[in-house]
Design a protein around this motif. Structure first.
Motif, mmCIF file in Angstrom:
data_model
loop_
_atom_site.group_PDB
_atom_site.id
_atom_site.type_symbol
_atom_site.label_atom_id
_atom_site.label_comp_id
_atom_site.label_asym_id
_atom_site.label_seq_id
_atom_site.Cartn_x
_atom_site.Cartn_y
_atom_site.Cartn_z
ATOM 1 N N ALA A 199 12.974 22.914 82.854
ATOM 2 C CA ALA A 199 12.116 21.975 83.590
ATOM 3 C C ALA A 199 10.952 22.675 84.275
ATOM 4 C CB ALA A 199 12.953 21.214 84.626
ATOM 5 N N ILE A 211 17.204 24.073 84.756
ATOM 6 C CA ILE A 211 16.135 24.409 85.717
ATOM 7 C C ILE A 211 15.026 25.173 85.002
ATOM 8 C CG2 ILE A 211 15.582 25.860 87.722
ATOM 9 C CD1 ILE A 211 18.250 25.058 88.920
ATOM 10 N N PHE A 268 6.595 22.162 101.736
ATOM 11 C CA PHE A 268 7.275 22.871 100.656
ATOM 12 C C PHE A 268 6.891 24.354 100.642
ATOM 13 C CE2 PHE A 268 8.027 24.191 96.261
ATOM 14 C CZ PHE A 268 9.353 23.802 96.128
ATOM 15 N N HIS A 274 20.640 32.439 91.629
ATOM 16 C CA HIS A 274 21.943 32.294 92.288
ATOM 17 C C HIS A 274 22.954 31.601 91.367
ATOM 18 C CE1 HIS A 274 20.305 33.948 95.877
ATOM 19 N NE2 HIS A 274 19.537 32.908 96.159
ATOM 20 N N LEU A 275 22.477 30.597 90.638
ATOM 21 C CA LEU A 275 23.389 29.935 89.693
ATOM 22 C C LEU A 275 23.813 30.913 88.597
ATOM 23 C CD1 LEU A 275 21.737 26.390 89.268
ATOM 24 C CD2 LEU A 275 23.715 27.011 90.648
ATOM 25 N N ASP A 292 4.915 28.167 94.411
ATOM 26 C CA ASP A 292 6.094 27.910 95.257
ATOM 27 C C ASP A 292 7.161 27.112 94.511
ATOM 28 O OD1 ASP A 292 5.383 29.337 97.508
ATOM 29 O OD2 ASP A 292 4.163 27.710 98.320
ATOM 30 N N LEU A 293 6.730 26.188 93.663
ATOM 31 C CA LEU A 293 7.705 25.480 92.821
ATOM 32 C C LEU A 293 8.432 26.489 91.936
ATOM 33 C CD1 LEU A 293 5.549 22.379 91.790
ATOM 34 C CD2 LEU A 293 7.698 22.273 93.031
ATOM 35 N N TYR A 351 22.001 25.292 97.443
ATOM 36 C CA TYR A 351 21.220 25.100 96.211
ATOM 37 C C TYR A 351 20.856 23.622 96.034
ATOM 38 C CZ TYR A 351 23.612 29.583 95.372
ATOM 39 O OH TYR A 351 24.127 30.842 95.499
ATOM 40 N N LEU A 410 12.863 20.685 95.480
ATOM 41 C CA LEU A 410 12.136 21.004 94.256
ATOM 42 C C LEU A 410 11.861 19.728 93.461
ATOM 43 C CD1 LEU A 410 11.225 23.559 92.582
ATOM 44 C CD2 LEU A 410 13.437 23.427 91.441
ATOM 45 N N PRO A 416 -1.763 26.365 94.497
ATOM 46 C CA PRO A 416 -0.692 27.284 94.948
ATOM 47 C C PRO A 416 0.684 26.647 95.026
ATOM 48 C CG PRO A 416 -2.288 26.808 96.706
ATOM 49 C CD PRO A 416 -2.890 26.310 95.432
ATOM 50 N N ILE A 417 0.762 25.345 95.041
ATOM 51 C CA ILE A 417 2.080 24.707 95.063
ATOM 52 C C ILE A 417 2.863 25.069 93.799
ATOM 53 C CG2 ILE A 417 1.520 22.509 93.925
ATOM 54 C CD1 ILE A 417 3.166 21.133 96.128
ATOM 55 N N HIS A 437 1.912 20.097 99.682
ATOM 56 C CA HIS A 437 2.356 21.485 99.893
ATOM 57 C C HIS A 437 2.748 21.747 101.343
ATOM 58 C CE1 HIS A 437 1.383 25.963 98.850
ATOM 59 N NE2 HIS A 437 2.655 25.708 98.753
ATOM 60 N N GLN A 440 9.971 16.233 83.854
ATOM 61 C CA GLN A 440 10.634 17.417 84.431
ATOM 62 C C GLN A 440 11.204 17.096 85.820
ATOM 63 O OE1 GLN A 440 11.054 19.131 82.044
ATOM 64 N NE2 GLN A 440 9.260 18.489 80.861
ATOM 65 N N ASP A 474 8.820 29.726 92.484
ATOM 66 C CA ASP A 474 9.662 30.626 93.286
ATOM 67 C C ASP A 474 10.994 29.980 93.663
ATOM 68 O OD1 ASP A 474 7.811 32.574 93.119
ATOM 69 O OD2 ASP A 474 7.244 32.588 95.237
ATOM 70 N N VAL A 475 10.935 28.745 94.138
ATOM 71 C CA VAL A 475 12.176 28.068 94.537
ATOM 72 C C VAL A 475 13.083 27.874 93.317
ATOM 73 C CG1 VAL A 475 13.159 25.930 95.448
ATOM 74 C CG2 VAL A 475 11.159 26.948 96.550
ATOM 75 N N ALA A 476 12.475 27.490 92.196
ATOM 76 C CA ALA A 476 13.274 27.300 90.977
ATOM 77 C C ALA A 476 13.927 28.616 90.554
ATOM 78 C CB ALA A 476 12.391 26.758 89.854
ATOM 79 N N VAL A 484 6.496 22.506 84.273
ATOM 80 C CA VAL A 484 5.915 22.089 85.556
ATOM 81 C C VAL A 484 4.845 23.094 85.987
ATOM 82 C CG1 VAL A 484 6.368 21.898 88.039
ATOM 83 C CG2 VAL A 484 7.864 20.740 86.404
ATOM 84 N N GLU A 512 14.632 31.198 92.433
ATOM 85 C CA GLU A 512 15.681 31.594 93.392
ATOM 86 C C GLU A 512 16.975 30.837 93.111
ATOM 87 O OE1 GLU A 512 15.686 33.916 95.732
ATOM 88 O OE2 GLU A 512 13.618 34.538 95.429
ATOM 89 N N VAL A 513 16.873 29.530 92.944
ATOM 90 C CA VAL A 513 18.087 28.746 92.671
ATOM 91 C C VAL A 513 18.694 29.173 91.338
ATOM 92 C CG1 VAL A 513 18.999 26.430 92.235
ATOM 93 C CG2 VAL A 513 17.310 26.776 94.035
ATOM 94 N N LEU A 538 5.150 16.116 83.685
ATOM 95 C CA LEU A 538 5.597 16.411 85.051
ATOM 96 C C LEU A 538 6.662 15.415 85.495
ATOM 97 C CD1 LEU A 538 2.152 17.242 86.700
ATOM 98 C CD2 LEU A 538 4.123 18.787 86.594
#
Lengths: 385, 120
Positions: free
Chosen positions: B36, B33, A364, B66-67, B55-56, A205, A212, B51-52, A350, A142, B58-60, B40, B62-63, A139
């Motif tokens: 990594a 991304i 987050f 877009h990239l 969300d980690l 971003y 992130l 649940p985090i 979180h 990363q 999802d955000v990854a 994770v 999404e970014v 972790l």
């Protein structure tokens, strides 16, 4: 033998290698306590036994087994010299003393082995699986890699990086391209609109990747610290059980009646307690923020109790336990508390807004919802060639 | 240099050098991304599947998406400009003469490989 062991691999080796033998040792020590207690119950029953006619009680010398064993004297039921068969009996009083010693040995080992060979070790490992199983070092690596992406995005946002063709900072090829855009194509306007927008989109971003990165670092730090905490409370429990056995050696009586009364002091070591859940989470969120991720590499210290709120720890239950069953129950409760507190800490990571980002409106989880909702707004504009 | 020389140089440099370089850079970091976030999410799953982790992820994602969109656009622009320039070379004598001495632009545009999406 322990029924199941922690099966870690790769970067998990460190915590597994530390916790696994400690759990085995604790079970062995609890087993020794249980053996001592069972022997004392046997001696108490011997003491309470109704004497047959012409039998008496003699003082015998016995040995309590185990690494923390000791020699002691106790009364046993012996044939009186007044007994008519005293001189002809095939069983001498010496034999009776040896029989009782054998019973002590058998009983002690049976009680001890019931702990070391049973399923309790599996239970200890199972309730803490969420703590010891994740690879904190992975972790951390990363989080570092995401930090690199974050800082690359930061470089894209710097002035001039995506300067338009009409600006002084524009590279020559871009200005030339605008001037000589093929006449056969549609207007180049959409390309330059796209080009101008890259900078703005990269800023979005960048913000997302910084959060992130920071959140990943917070998770890495949380897992690492609770793994370290697990090792430390197991060490404290081990030391406490050793203390109980040493109390037996000096007092030679049930551990529930220790002469010193110092049940909360670790013998020859430092007592450790359980990291707070919410307080720890709030601390780690403030330690690794998104602004820090943009500023430079984040160093997540894995396995080093990087953050601790001294007045927000929970005292281990096992430090108040005196007898084997209580040591087991209290230690199991402590293990459950460690696992629950780590979950609480992750809950806080979180939900807690980053302290170094005044624009943040939530934790987050909230941020992730916003990113999902703004998907279309964050999409780069199309180019019509 | 003549006007047509400047024109051809600008278009081919953009399509063969500048835009592919940016596509490649964005593709590489989008791939970072992916590389990594997959471990994770796997490790967070081991921490009680908190649940985090979702969300980690999802955000990854999404970014990343877009990239990747930027990579695709850079690639498409490069290919489009290259085709337009090739058409010009085919129909315009001056452009053809310029191209004859700029063989480095022969062939397809070196488009960046599309980064692999996170499997989370």
């Amino acid at each position: 033998m322990v029924a199941a062991r922690i099966d870690g691999g790769g970067g998990r080796g460190s915590v597994v290698e530390q916790v696994d033998p400690l759990l085995d040792e604790i079970l062995d020590l609890i087993g020794q306590l249980a053996g001592n207690e069972a022997v004392w119950r046997l001696l108490d029953s011997e003491d309470a036994r109704t004497l047959p006619e012409n039998f008496t009680r003699e003082v015998g010398w016995f040995r309590l087994p185990g690494p923390y064993g000791f020699d002691f004297s106790s009364l046993y039921v012996a044939m009186s010299t007044q007994h008519p068969d005293f001189f002809d009996s095939p069983v001498s009083n010496g034999d009776r003393e040896r029989i009782l010693q054998n019973a002590i040995d058998d009983l002690w080992h049976r009680e001890h082995d019931a702990w070391t060979g049973g399923a309790v070790g599996t239970v200890y490992r199972s309730v803490t699986r969420n703590v010891w199983e994740p690879d904190a070092a992975s972790l951390s690596r990363q989080a570092s890699a995401l930090g690199d992406v974050t800082r690359w995005l930061a470089s894209q946002v710097e002035a001039g990086e995506w300067a338009g063709p009409d600006t002084e900072l524009a590279p020559q090829w871009l200005a030339d391209l605008q001037k000589h855009w093929p006449a056969t194509s549609e207007s180049p306007q959409s390309f330059y609109a796209f080009w101008d927008d890259v900078n703005e989109k990269c800023a979005l971003y960048l913000h997302a990747t910084a959060r992130l990165t920071a959140t990943c670092a917070q998770v890495a730090g949380t897992v690492a610290d609770f793994q370290r905490n697990l090792v430390e409370i197991a060490t404290t429990a081990r030391d406490h059980a050793r203390l109980a056995l040493r109390q037996w050696q000096s007092w030679q009586d049930d551990s529930g009646a220790w002469p010193t009364g110092q049940t909360r002091e670790v013998f020859g070591g430092v007592a450790n307690d359980i990291l707070g859940g919410v307080s720890y989470g709030a601390g780690i969120v403030s330690l690794y923020g998104p602004a820090a991720a943009v500023a430079g590499p984040i160093s997540v210290v894995t396995g080093g109790l990087a953050y601790l709120v001294p007045d927000q720890v929970q005292v281990m239950e096992v430090r108040s336990a005196t007898v084997s069953s209580d040591v087991h129950r209290a230690f199991l409760a402590d293990l459950q508390t460690v696992a629950a507190h780590m979950t609480e800490a992750l809950d806080t990571v979180h939900t807690e807004p980053p302290s170094d980002d005044p624009t943040a409106t939530g934790g987050f989880g909230t941020f992730a919802g916003t990113v999902r909702a703004l998907r279309e707004d964050w999409r780069p504009p199309p180019v019509e060639l | 240099m003549s006007v047509i020389d400047v024109k051809m140089q600008a278009i081919y440099q953009a399509s063969h050098v500048e835009l592919p370089a940016r596509a490649s850079s964005f593709a590489g970091h989008a791939g970072d991304i992916t590389a990594a976030v997959e471990p994770v999410v796997a490790e967070v799953a081991l921490a009680g599947n908190h649940p985090i982790g979702a969300d980690l992820a999802d955000v990854a994602v999404e970014v990343f998406a877009h990239l990747r969109e930027l990579v695709r656009t850079f690639n498409d622009c490069a290919v489009g400009l290259d085709r337009m320039a090739d058409d010009l070379v085919a129909v315009d004598g001056e452009a053809g003469a310029w191209f004859a001495v700029h063989q480095e632009y022969v062939g397809d545009v070196p488009v960046a490989s599309e980064p692999a999406a996170p499997e989370v």
